[in-house]
Design a protein around this motif. Structure first.
Motif, PDB file in Angstrom:
ATOM      1  N   VAL A   1      -2.420  -3.160  -6.643  1.00  0.00           N
ATOM      2  CA  VAL A   1      -1.466  -1.962  -6.283  1.00  0.00           C
ATOM      3  C   VAL A   1      -2.544  -1.619  -4.957  1.00  0.00           C
ATOM      4  O   VAL A   1      -3.759  -1.838  -5.159  1.00  0.00           O
ATOM      5  CB  VAL A   1      -1.369  -0.584  -6.728  1.00  0.00           C
ATOM      6  N   SER A   2      -2.084  -0.841  -3.507  1.00  0.00           N
ATOM      7  CA  SER A   2      -2.632  -0.440  -2.546  1.00  0.00           C
ATOM      8  C   SER A   2      -2.799   1.076  -3.393  1.00  0.00           C
ATOM      9  O   SER A   2      -1.883   2.045  -3.468  1.00  0.00           O
ATOM     10  CB  SER A   2      -1.769   0.004  -1.629  1.00  0.00           C
ATOM     11  N   VAL A   3      -4.054   2.047  -3.116  1.00  0.00           N
ATOM     12  CA  VAL A   3      -3.967   2.797  -3.966  1.00  0.00           C
ATOM     13  C   VAL A   3      -3.779   4.573  -3.184  1.00  0.00           C
ATOM     14  O   VAL A   3      -3.904   5.311  -4.102  1.00  0.00           O
ATOM     15  CB  VAL A   3      -5.120   2.631  -4.874  1.00  0.00           C
ATOM     16  N   GLY A   4      -3.927   4.324  -1.642  1.00  0.00           N
ATOM     17  CA  GLY A   4      -4.295   5.308  -0.918  1.00  0.00           C
ATOM     18  C   GLY A   4      -5.099   4.633   0.095  1.00  0.00           C
ATOM     19  O   GLY A   4      -5.848   4.008   0.406  1.00  0.00           O
ATOM     20  N   ALA A   5      -5.560   5.880   0.464  1.00  0.00           N
ATOM     21  CA  ALA A   5      -5.655   5.786   2.654  1.00  0.00           C
ATOM     22  C   ALA A   5      -6.682   6.719   2.691  1.00  0.00           C
ATOM     23  O   ALA A   5      -6.641   7.484   2.677  1.00  0.00           O
ATOM     24  CB  ALA A   5      -4.466   5.629   3.367  1.00  0.00           C
ATOM     25  N   ILE A   6      -7.626   6.265   4.252  1.00  0.00           N
ATOM     26  CA  ILE A   6      -8.598   6.605   4.351  1.00  0.00           C
ATOM     27  C   ILE A   6      -8.438   6.622   5.916  1.00  0.00           C
ATOM     28  O   ILE A   6      -9.241   5.671   6.541  1.00  0.00           O
ATOM     29  CB  ILE A   6     -10.455   6.633   3.848  1.00  0.00           C
ATOM     30  N   GLY A   7      -7.917   8.375   6.015  1.00  0.00           N
ATOM     31  CA  GLY A   7      -7.293   7.826   7.487  1.00  0.00           C
ATOM     32  C   GLY A   7      -6.234   7.224   7.867  1.00  0.00           C
ATOM     33  O   GLY A   7      -5.220   7.036   7.304  1.00  0.00           O
ATOM     34  N   THR A   8      -6.528   6.253   8.778  1.00  0.00           N
ATOM     35  CA  THR A   8      -5.274   6.029   9.351  1.00  0.00           C
ATOM     36  C   THR A   8      -5.476   4.075  10.558  1.00  0.00           C
ATOM     37  O   THR A   8      -6.498   3.899  10.592  1.00  0.00           O
ATOM     38  CB  THR A   8      -4.296   6.675  10.680  1.00  0.00           C
TER      39      THR A   8
ATOM     40  N   SER B   1      -7.441   0.841   6.130  1.00  0.00           N
ATOM     41  CA  SER B   1      -7.539   2.231   6.279  1.00  0.00           C
ATOM     42  C   SER B   1      -7.333   2.053   4.564  1.00  0.00           C
ATOM     43  O   SER B   1      -7.485   3.350   3.796  1.00  0.00           O
ATOM     44  CB  SER B   1      -7.204   3.899   7.015  1.00  0.00           C
ATOM     45  N   VAL B   2      -5.874   1.834   3.942  1.00  0.00           N
ATOM     46  CA  VAL B   2      -5.541   1.667   3.539  1.00  0.00           C
ATOM     47  C   VAL B   2      -6.118   0.484   1.859  1.00  0.00           C
ATOM     48  O   VAL B   2      -6.965  -1.147   2.265  1.00  0.00           O
ATOM     49  CB  VAL B   2      -4.005   0.817   2.848  1.00  0.00           C
ATOM     50  N   LYS B   3      -7.041   1.399   1.000  1.00  0.00           N
ATOM     51  CA  LYS B   3      -7.497  -0.136  -0.173  1.00  0.00           C
ATOM     52  C   LYS B   3      -6.738  -0.223  -1.253  1.00  0.00           C
ATOM     53  O   LYS B   3      -5.947   0.894  -1.552  1.00  0.00           O
ATOM     54  CB  LYS B   3      -8.673   1.555  -0.302  1.00  0.00           C
ATOM     55  N   SER B   4      -7.294  -0.916  -1.968  1.00  0.00           N
ATOM     56  CA  SER B   4      -6.582  -1.433  -3.025  1.00  0.00           C
ATOM     57  C   SER B   4      -7.501  -1.834  -4.495  1.00  0.00           C
ATOM     58  O   SER B   4      -8.611  -1.081  -4.375  1.00  0.00           O
ATOM     59  CB  SER B   4      -5.633  -2.856  -3.036  1.00  0.00           C
ATOM     60  N   PHE B   5      -6.449  -1.514  -5.628  1.00  0.00           N
ATOM     61  CA  PHE B   5      -6.996  -1.900  -7.248  1.00  0.00           C
ATOM     62  C   PHE B   5      -6.494  -2.745  -7.554  1.00  0.00           C
ATOM     63  O   PHE B   5      -5.607  -3.292  -7.573  1.00  0.00           O
ATOM     64  CB  PHE B   5      -6.288  -0.445  -7.781  1.00  0.00           C
ATOM     65  N   CYS B   6      -7.402  -3.747  -7.490  1.00  0.00           N
ATOM     66  CA  CYS B   6      -7.739  -4.974  -8.160  1.00  0.00           C
ATOM     67  C   CYS B   6      -8.104  -5.476  -9.661  1.00  0.00           C
ATOM     68  O   CYS B   6      -8.883  -4.498 -10.330  1.00  0.00           O
ATOM     69  CB  CYS B   6      -8.609  -6.026  -7.309  1.00  0.00           C
TER      70      CYS B   6
ATOM     71  N   GLN C   1     -11.809  -5.273   1.572  1.00  0.00           N
ATOM     72  CA  GLN C   1     -12.390  -4.598   2.714  1.00  0.00           C
ATOM     73  C   GLN C   1     -12.851  -3.393   1.623  1.00  0.00           C
ATOM     74  O   GLN C   1     -13.156  -3.432   0.647  1.00  0.00           O
ATOM     75  CB  GLN C   1     -11.667  -3.669   3.782  1.00  0.00           C
ATOM     76  N   ALA C   2     -13.629  -3.536   2.646  1.00  0.00           N
ATOM     77  CA  ALA C   2     -15.130  -1.657   1.764  1.00  0.00           C
ATOM     78  C   ALA C   2     -14.509  -0.747   1.131  1.00  0.00           C
ATOM     79  O   ALA C   2     -13.357  -0.303   1.841  1.00  0.00           O
ATOM     80  CB  ALA C   2     -15.778  -1.439   2.561  1.00  0.00           C
ATOM     81  N   GLY C   3     -14.152  -0.431   0.288  1.00  0.00           N
ATOM     82  CA  GLY C   3     -13.656   0.267  -0.796  1.00  0.00           C
ATOM     83  C   GLY C   3     -12.650  -0.205  -1.505  1.00  0.00           C
ATOM     84  O   GLY C   3     -12.124   0.852  -2.459  1.00  0.00           O
ATOM     85  N   ASP C   4     -12.254  -0.912  -1.387  1.00  0.00           N
ATOM     86  CA  ASP C   4     -11.338  -1.793  -2.873  1.00  0.00           C
ATOM     87  C   ASP C   4     -12.056  -1.607  -4.141  1.00  0.00           C
ATOM     88  O   ASP C   4     -13.282  -2.317  -3.742  1.00  0.00           O
ATOM     89  CB  ASP C   4     -10.929  -3.052  -2.821  1.00  0.00           C
ATOM     90  N   ILE C   5     -11.138  -1.348  -5.136  1.00  0.00           N
ATOM     91  CA  ILE C   5     -11.554  -1.564  -6.492  1.00  0.00           C
ATOM     92  C   ILE C   5     -11.793  -2.394  -6.958  1.00  0.00           C
ATOM     93  O   ILE C   5      -9.815  -3.322  -6.795  1.00  0.00           O
ATOM     94  CB  ILE C   5     -10.885  -0.027  -7.221  1.00  0.00           C
ATOM     95  N   ILE C   6     -12.679  -3.210  -7.997  1.00  0.00           N
ATOM     96  CA  ILE C   6     -12.367  -4.519  -9.225  1.00  0.00           C
ATOM     97  C   ILE C   6     -12.510  -3.961 -10.494  1.00  0.00           C
ATOM     98  O   ILE C   6     -13.983  -3.472 -10.508  1.00  0.00           O
ATOM     99  CB  ILE C   6     -12.997  -5.081  -8.464  1.00  0.00           C
ATOM    100  N   MET C   7     -11.547  -3.960 -11.155  1.00  0.00           N
ATOM    101  CA  MET C   7     -11.810  -3.854 -12.491  1.00  0.00           C
ATOM    102  C   MET C   7     -12.104  -5.354 -13.556  1.00  0.00           C
ATOM    103  O   MET C   7     -11.214  -5.909 -13.364  1.00  0.00           O
ATOM    104  CB  MET C   7     -11.118  -3.064 -13.408  1.00  0.00           C
TER     105      MET C   7
END
Length: 91
Positions: free
Chosen positions: A12-19, A23-28, A53-59
């Motif tokens: 899922v896309s989890v949120g945005a940092i700016g525009t 800017s949209v970060k993902s949870f993987c 991209q930088a800021g994406d999270i991988i569990m």
């Protein structure tokens, strides 16, 4: 072993940092028989350089054929062909 795309899923896309672009970060999630030392080797996720991209999270579910473990990573940098991850260090 090596990175296997079949074990990777963008959940899922989890949120945005700016525009704007990036800017949209993902949870993987990623599931593998590789252990943490292997996954944390430089270049392990390079096949995903165009998808992360930088800021994406991988569990990651690791060493599933041995002593299973769960570890979280954040993508700390991505260039045209290199993905750098950093292991979670805080609770």
């Amino acid at each position: 072993m090596a990175f296997a795309l079949t074990g990777f899923k963008r959940v899922v896309s989890v949120g945005a940092i700016g525009t704007g672009s990036g800017s949209v970060k993902s949870f993987c999630t990623y599931h593998t028989n590789d252990d943490a030392a292997t996954v944390e080797t430089a270049g392990y996720f390079n096949d995903l350089a165009s998808d992360l991209q930088a800021g994406d999270i991988i569990m990651a579910g690791l060493d599933l054929d041995g002593t299973p473990a769960l570890k979280n990573y954040i993508v700390s940098a991505v260039t045209a062909s290199v993905v750098t991850i950093t292991a979670q260090t805080t609770a």
